[in-house]
Design an enzyme around this catalytic site. Sequence first.
Site, PDB file in Angstrom:
ATOM      1  N   CYS A  14       0.803  -1.229   0.000  1.00 14.89           N
ATOM      2  CA  CYS A  14       0.000   0.000   0.000  1.00 14.89           C
ATOM      3  C   CYS A  14       0.836   1.280   0.000  1.00 14.89           C
ATOM      4  CB  CYS A  14      -0.959  -0.001   1.183  1.00 14.89           C
ATOM      5  SG  CYS A  14      -2.022  -1.460   1.224  1.00 14.89           S
ATOM      6  N   LYS A  18      -8.196  -0.191  10.967  1.00 12.88           N
ATOM      7  CA  LYS A  18      -8.152  -1.282   9.988  1.00 12.88           C
ATOM      8  C   LYS A  18      -7.137  -2.314  10.454  1.00 12.88           C
ATOM      9  CE  LYS A  18      -7.170  -2.253   5.135  1.00 12.88           C
ATOM     10  NZ  LYS A  18      -7.010  -1.710   3.794  1.00 12.88           N
ATOM     11  N   LYS A  37     -12.788  -1.957  10.387  1.00  8.30           N
ATOM     12  CA  LYS A  37     -12.721  -3.008   9.373  1.00  8.30           C
ATOM     13  C   LYS A  37     -11.809  -4.115   9.850  1.00  8.30           C
ATOM     14  CE  LYS A  37     -11.023  -3.527   4.739  1.00  8.30           C
ATOM     15  NZ  LYS A  37      -9.980  -3.069   3.908  1.00  8.30           N
ATOM     16  N   TYR A  59     -20.849  -6.358   0.722  1.00  9.69           N
ATOM     17  CA  TYR A  59     -21.084  -6.893  -0.625  1.00  9.69           C
ATOM     18  C   TYR A  59     -22.533  -7.360  -0.785  1.00  9.69           C
ATOM     19  CZ  TYR A  59     -16.080  -6.461  -0.743  1.00  9.69           C
ATOM     20  OH  TYR A  59     -14.818  -5.933  -0.674  1.00  9.69           O
TER      21      TYR A  59
HETATM   22  C1  PBG Z   1      -6.893  -1.819   0.076  1.00 11.69           C
HETATM   23  C2  PBG Z   1      -8.096  -2.461   0.651  1.00 11.69           C
HETATM   24  C3  PBG Z   1      -8.275  -3.789   1.078  1.00 11.69           C
HETATM   25  C4  PBG Z   1      -9.614  -3.908   1.439  1.00 11.69           C
HETATM   26  C5  PBG Z   1     -10.195  -2.669   1.272  1.00 11.69           C
HETATM   27  N1  PBG Z   1      -9.239  -1.793   0.799  1.00 11.69           N
HETATM   28  C6  PBG Z   1      -7.337  -4.920   1.072  1.00 11.69           C
HETATM   29  C7  PBG Z   1      -6.211  -4.959   2.016  1.00 11.69           C
HETATM   30  O1  PBG Z   1      -6.002  -4.064   2.835  1.00 11.69           O
HETATM   31  O2  PBG Z   1      -5.454  -5.913   1.890  1.00 11.69           O
HETATM   32  C8  PBG Z   1     -10.293  -5.168   1.907  1.00 11.69           C
HETATM   33  C9  PBG Z   1     -11.746  -5.260   1.598  1.00 11.69           C
HETATM   34  C10 PBG Z   1     -12.314  -6.614   1.704  1.00 11.69           C
HETATM   35  O3  PBG Z   1     -11.669  -7.599   2.117  1.00 11.69           O
HETATM   36  O4  PBG Z   1     -13.494  -6.750   1.340  1.00 11.69           O
HETATM   37  N2  PBG Z   1      -5.818  -1.655   0.905  1.00 11.69           N
END
Ligand code: PBG
Length: 325
Positions: free
Chosen positions: A129, A194, A247, A312
Amino acid sequence: MNFYRGRRLRKTASLRKMVRESAITPENLVQPYFVVEGDEHLEKPINSMPGQFQLGVDSLLKHIAMAAQDGLTSLILFGIPQKKDAKASQAYSDQGIVQRAVSKIKSAYPELVVITDVCLCEYMDHGHCGIIRDEQVLNDPSLELLAMTALSHARAGADIIAPSDMMDGRVGFIRKALDKKDFSDLPVMSYAVKYASAFYGPFRDAAQSAPSFGDRKTYQMDPANSREATREANADIEEGADILMVKPALPYLDIIRNLRQNFSLPVAAYQVSGEYSLIKAGARLGYIDEKKIVMETITSIKRAGADLILTYFAADIASWLKQEG
Ligand code: PBG
């Protein structure tokens, strides 16, 4: 007999409805979409997420049209570019896939709330990222690219910018960049809390963004931590976040509750890909009732304190609610 008679208010469906404490409305749900550069008519099923697709811009507009008819009012976009490189060029190109999709969606459906995920992993050839040097993800140099990405989404017409990269200081850095270019009224929904979660597995297939080495534990949070969530939320509020996100959602209901109790900003929760796929798999095997489990999990996330839920299942839920009238 003198005891509490809880059953009095459970006697009929109307009574239960009257005293219900949490309700699901389509306006609080956000549907994620994966938009792919190249074939505009692409509609490729995602194996690990039955019922979800990688969509070309044209197909995306068709999916959105159907969902909007059912009452869906908001979506979040993830882009999959044709070319990935070491500086994520396609993340902040004004001709990038997300930028083009946003402007098309907004001209067809001006009233829809279009949120854009701001991250670099889908655009980096290494899948991390941020910028990499010696296999380390560099924080401060990545901020510049994230701000450029947010700005290009703003120029394309996004309604909310949602940074998900977990670099330190990015909310403030993005906020300043937006303000400087006259986007001071554009809200930022921060992926404030997150976690480094195995529940993102199916997403990384869908977005083709799995890291080519290592993992995301040096920037995403340790699932064992709760007090750290308060620190992250505090930092993002100070930097100017308008909405705080947690999240994943269901395994982190305690964190959603923590944010709801300690902060007054709207709280969003992301029911992520792994949460979705587990329910789909269970339903396919006939072990659980998909619709009932979806409504119960979404209700639980609401009850814990989330104002908004990214899921989703958003479009499905909107159509179920519409059918029920
Ligand atoms: C991007 C991002 C991710 C998700 C949302 N934005 C993947 C990650 O951080 O690896 C995950 C969303 C999902 O699992 O539905 N960084």
